[in-house]
Design a protein around this motif. Structure first.
Motif, PDB file in Angstrom:
ATOM      1  N   HIS A  48      12.666  13.135  37.103  1.00 25.93           N
ATOM      2  CA  HIS A  48      13.248  14.227  37.305  1.00 25.93           C
ATOM      3  C   HIS A  48      13.931  14.561  38.437  1.00 25.93           C
ATOM      4  N   ALA A  49      13.470  13.876  39.575  1.00 25.24           N
ATOM      5  CA  ALA A  49      13.945  14.530  40.903  1.00 25.24           C
ATOM      6  C   ALA A  49      15.347  13.550  41.041  1.00 25.24           C
ATOM      7  N   GLN A  50      15.447  12.376  40.530  1.00 21.24           N
ATOM      8  CA  GLN A  50      16.600  11.588  40.766  1.00 21.24           C
ATOM      9  C   GLN A  50      17.732  12.097  39.707  1.00 21.24           C
ATOM     10  N   ARG A  51      17.598  12.753  38.813  1.00 19.72           N
ATOM     11  CA  ARG A  51      18.443  13.537  37.766  1.00 19.72           C
ATOM     12  C   ARG A  51      18.825  14.817  38.439  1.00 19.72           C
ATOM     13  N   LEU A  52      17.821  15.402  38.986  1.00 17.05           N
ATOM     14  CA  LEU A  52      18.422  16.778  40.018  1.00 17.05           C
ATOM     15  C   LEU A  52      19.257  16.331  40.953  1.00 17.05           C
ATOM     16  N   GLY A  53      18.863  15.415  41.726  1.00 16.79           N
ATOM     17  CA  GLY A  53      19.583  14.990  42.715  1.00 16.79           C
ATOM     18  C   GLY A  53      20.973  14.448  42.530  1.00 16.79           C
ATOM     19  N   ALA A  54      21.125  13.648  41.456  1.00 17.22           N
ATOM     20  CA  ALA A  54      22.615  13.189  40.846  1.00 17.22           C
ATOM     21  C   ALA A  54      23.517  14.699  40.789  1.00 17.22           C
ATOM     22  N   PHE A  55      22.685  15.451  40.243  1.00 18.95           N
ATOM     23  CA  PHE A  55      23.538  16.732  40.037  1.00 18.95           C
ATOM     24  C   PHE A  55      23.872  17.561  41.385  1.00 18.95           C
ATOM     25  N   CYS A  56      22.877  17.752  42.114  1.00 12.40           N
ATOM     26  CA  CYS A  56      23.006  18.339  43.333  1.00 12.40           C
ATOM     27  C   CYS A  56      24.064  17.525  44.278  1.00 12.40           C
ATOM     28  N   ARG A  57      23.915  16.264  44.092  1.00 12.62           N
ATOM     29  CA  ARG A  57      25.020  15.602  44.903  1.00 12.62           C
ATOM     30  C   ARG A  57      26.436  15.525  44.529  1.00 12.62           C
ATOM     31  N   TYR A 121      27.292  26.795  56.825  1.00  8.33           N
ATOM     32  CA  TYR A 121      26.122  26.791  57.962  1.00  8.33           C
ATOM     33  C   TYR A 121      25.544  27.936  57.892  1.00  8.33           C
ATOM     34  N   ALA A 122      26.523  28.881  57.908  1.00 13.09           N
ATOM     35  CA  ALA A 122      25.447  30.444  58.016  1.00 13.09           C
ATOM     36  C   ALA A 122      24.472  30.556  56.563  1.00 13.09           C
ATOM     37  N   PHE A 123      25.010  30.228  55.487  1.00 12.27           N
ATOM     38  CA  PHE A 123      24.031  30.182  54.272  1.00 12.27           C
ATOM     39  C   PHE A 123      22.842  29.436  54.291  1.00 12.27           C
ATOM     40  N   ALA A 124      23.014  28.097  54.842  1.00 14.37           N
ATOM     41  CA  ALA A 124      21.978  27.452  55.100  1.00 14.37           C
ATOM     42  C   ALA A 124      21.031  27.780  56.048  1.00 14.37           C
ATOM     43  N   THR A 125      21.622  27.816  57.207  1.00 13.97           N
ATOM     44  CA  THR A 125      20.642  28.263  58.311  1.00 13.97           C
ATOM     45  C   THR A 125      20.067  29.729  58.201  1.00 13.97           C
ATOM     46  N   GLY A 126      20.671  30.570  57.615  1.00  9.93           N
ATOM     47  CA  GLY A 126      20.162  31.995  57.267  1.00  9.93           C
ATOM     48  C   GLY A 126      18.822  31.626  56.356  1.00  9.93           C
ATOM     49  N   LEU A 127      19.103  30.765  55.309  1.00 10.48           N
ATOM     50  CA  LEU A 127      17.841  30.585  54.380  1.00 10.48           C
ATOM     51  C   LEU A 127      16.580  30.081  55.029  1.00 10.48           C
ATOM     52  N   TYR A 128      16.937  28.963  55.966  1.00  7.82           N
ATOM     53  CA  TYR A 128      15.964  28.197  56.644  1.00  7.82           C
ATOM     54  C   TYR A 128      15.314  29.030  57.703  1.00  7.82           C
ATOM     55  N   ASP A 129      16.099  29.953  58.439  1.00  6.01           N
ATOM     56  CA  ASP A 129      15.473  30.556  59.374  1.00  6.01           C
ATOM     57  C   ASP A 129      14.650  31.825  59.073  1.00  6.01           C
ATOM     58  N   THR A 130      15.391  32.478  57.980  1.00  5.93           N
ATOM     59  CA  THR A 130      14.612  33.676  57.528  1.00  5.93           C
ATOM     60  C   THR A 130      13.945  33.750  56.159  1.00  5.93           C
ATOM     61  N   LYS A 131      14.158  32.709  55.558  1.00  7.57           N
ATOM     62  CA  LYS A 131      13.732  32.445  53.974  1.00  7.57           C
ATOM     63  C   LYS A 131      14.436  33.540  53.378  1.00  7.57           C
ATOM     64  N   ASN A 152      24.128  26.594  42.646  1.00  6.94           N
ATOM     65  CA  ASN A 152      23.944  25.500  42.780  1.00  6.94           C
ATOM     66  C   ASN A 152      23.717  24.885  44.403  1.00  6.94           C
ATOM     67  N   LEU A 153      24.513  25.798  45.137  1.00  9.16           N
ATOM     68  CA  LEU A 153      24.125  25.530  46.558  1.00  9.16           C
ATOM     69  C   LEU A 153      22.791  25.648  47.059  1.00  9.16           C
ATOM     70  N   VAL A 154      22.272  26.598  46.427  1.00  8.31           N
ATOM     71  CA  VAL A 154      20.694  27.034  46.725  1.00  8.31           C
ATOM     72  C   VAL A 154      19.724  25.699  46.077  1.00  8.31           C
ATOM     73  N   GLY A 155      20.278  25.225  44.922  1.00  2.56           N
ATOM     74  CA  GLY A 155      19.652  23.967  44.432  1.00  2.56           C
ATOM     75  C   GLY A 155      19.745  22.894  45.291  1.00  2.56           C
ATOM     76  N   LEU A 156      21.005  22.539  45.727  1.00  8.22           N
ATOM     77  CA  LEU A 156      21.247  21.394  46.793  1.00  8.22           C
ATOM     78  C   LEU A 156      20.296  21.304  47.926  1.00  8.22           C
ATOM     79  N   LEU A 157      20.359  22.777  48.415  1.00  4.94           N
ATOM     80  CA  LEU A 157      19.694  22.915  49.811  1.00  4.94           C
ATOM     81  C   LEU A 157      18.067  22.624  49.205  1.00  4.94           C
ATOM     82  N   GLY A 158      17.405  23.226  48.372  1.00  8.37           N
ATOM     83  CA  GLY A 158      16.010  22.829  47.939  1.00  8.37           C
ATOM     84  C   GLY A 158      15.790  21.367  47.642  1.00  8.37           C
ATOM     85  N   TYR A 159      16.922  20.894  46.919  1.00  9.45           N
ATOM     86  CA  TYR A 159      16.665  19.078  46.560  1.00  9.45           C
ATOM     87  C   TYR A 159      16.658  18.379  47.868  1.00  9.45           C
ATOM     88  N   TYR A 160      17.506  18.903  48.739  1.00  7.95           N
ATOM     89  CA  TYR A 160      17.449  17.743  50.022  1.00  7.95           C
ATOM     90  C   TYR A 160      16.175  18.387  50.818  1.00  7.95           C
TER      91      TYR A 160
END
Length: 184
Positions: A48-57, A121-131, A152-160
């Motif tokens: 499941h994870a590798q298939r999600l990863g292929a999509f996210c990447r 950068y703002a999207f990712a750091t906002g999510l990581y800093d403030t949840k 999909n960006l949220v999925g990419l951040l979660g997958y990685y």
């Protein structure tokens, strides 16, 4: 930290493990560098994870440069040695500027020449800093990339983040990794 996992011998793999390995090796990655030899100890998770990863990447709708930038932000936030070592050269080849990558790696506030880089950068750091992601950043992302790609960006951040956790918990390193980008 040393690798906490027992050695994996493909010659003794279960049919489920062989199926996962074959799919990874025949797909766009073509190698097992990264979390896959950790996940292989749970073949169902690995599949499941590798298939999600292929999509996210490869299929988020984001240009490779922006996907790789989001991955570098994630690797830096988690101090994921292997994740950074694997994705840094890909990011650089995709056009992520050296100064931007280095600022992210060292935790300094980067300067941006590209508005899309600043938005990722703002999207990712906002999510990581403030949840959370602020209304303004969310609106800019949807306006620029569309709703589906923003999801999909949220999925990419979660997958990685999952990749980083796996690499960190099990002390995994990238193939041929000789130096660490982050202090241990």
């Amino acid at each position: 930290m040393t690798n906490r996992l027992p050695p994996f011998d493909a010659a003794h793999a279960t049919p489920e493990q062989k199926a996962v390995l074959d799919e990874i090796l025949s797909g766009p990655r073509g190698n097992l560098n990264g979390p896959f030899l950790g996940w292989i100890h749970s073949p169902d998770l690995a599949q499941h994870a590798q298939r999600l990863g292929a999509f996210c990447r490869y299929r988020t709708g984001l240009p490779l440069r922006l996907s790789e930038l989001a991955i570098l932000v994630t690797a830096a936030r988690w101090h994921a040695q292997a994740e950074w070592s694997i994705h840094y050269p890909i990011a650089r080849e995709a056009g992520v500027p050296e100064a931007l990558a280095e600022a992210i790696r060292t935790g300094r506030e980067p300067s941006f020449d590209d508005a899309d880089d600043a938005l990722i950068y703002a999207f990712a750091t906002g999510l990581y800093d403030t949840k959370r992601v602020s209304d303004a950043t969310y609106a800019r992302a949807v306006d620029r990339f569309g709703l589906e790609t923003t999801v999909n960006l949220v999925g990419l951040l979660g997958y990685y983040a999952l990749v980083a956790m796996t690499l960190n918990v099990f002390g995994m390193r990238a193939d041929d990794q000789t130096s660490l980008p982050f202090p241990e």
